[in-house]
Design a protein around this motif. Structure first.
Motif, PDB file in Angstrom:
ATOM      1  N   ARG A   2       0.604  -8.519  39.917  1.00 41.29           N
ATOM      2  CA  ARG A   2       1.908  -9.125  40.212  1.00 41.29           C
ATOM      3  C   ARG A   2       3.002  -8.204  39.672  1.00 41.29           C
ATOM      4  N   PRO A   3       4.214  -8.371  40.164  1.00 37.83           N
ATOM      5  CA  PRO A   3       5.297  -7.516  39.691  1.00 37.83           C
ATOM      6  C   PRO A   3       5.651  -7.800  38.234  1.00 37.83           C
ATOM      7  N   LYS A   4       6.229  -6.829  37.597  1.00 31.17           N
ATOM      8  CA  LYS A   4       6.633  -6.963  36.206  1.00 31.17           C
ATOM      9  C   LYS A   4       7.729  -8.022  36.077  1.00 31.17           C
ATOM     10  N   ARG A   5       7.590  -8.882  35.052  1.00 27.98           N
ATOM     11  CA  ARG A   5       8.611  -9.911  34.825  1.00 27.98           C
ATOM     12  C   ARG A   5       9.862  -9.271  34.248  1.00 27.98           C
ATOM     13  N   PRO A   6      11.023  -9.866  34.535  1.00 27.64           N
ATOM     14  CA  PRO A   6      12.235  -9.354  33.902  1.00 27.64           C
ATOM     15  C   PRO A   6      12.225  -9.679  32.408  1.00 27.64           C
TER      16      PRO A   6
END
Length: 85
Positions: free
Chosen positions: A61-65
């Motif tokens: 999954r994409p990196k969390r902010p």
């Protein structure tokens, strides 16, 4: 790595790009001082290479902010003391 002057590069850019596409690298100079490198693009990034070798797993999954920082007054030691009370 070969060295090429900026003016020489400008006048023979096509030839130098062809050389780079074949794996050759150049240090570009301006007034005799190195200012840049012209190198071939790697076929795969380090992560892609490690995943292909089975030594790493691509992220699922994409990196969390990053979380929004909480404003606080005082030093870290003061904050820790306050939390312990």
């Amino acid at each position: 790595m070969d060295t090429v002057g900026f003016q020489q590069l400008r006048h023979g850019l096509g030839r130098y790009l062809e050389d780079v596409s074949q794996g050759r690298s150049y240090t570009i100079t301006r007034h005799g001082k190195p200012v840049a490198r012209l190198v071939p693009i790697q076929a795969a990034s380090n992560l892609e290479r490690l995943v292909a070798e089975g030594r790493a797993t691509a992220p699922s999954r994409p990196k969390r902010p990053a979380p929004i920082p909480t404003p606080a007054d005082g030093t870290v030691s003061d904050l820790i003391d306050e939390l312990r009370r």
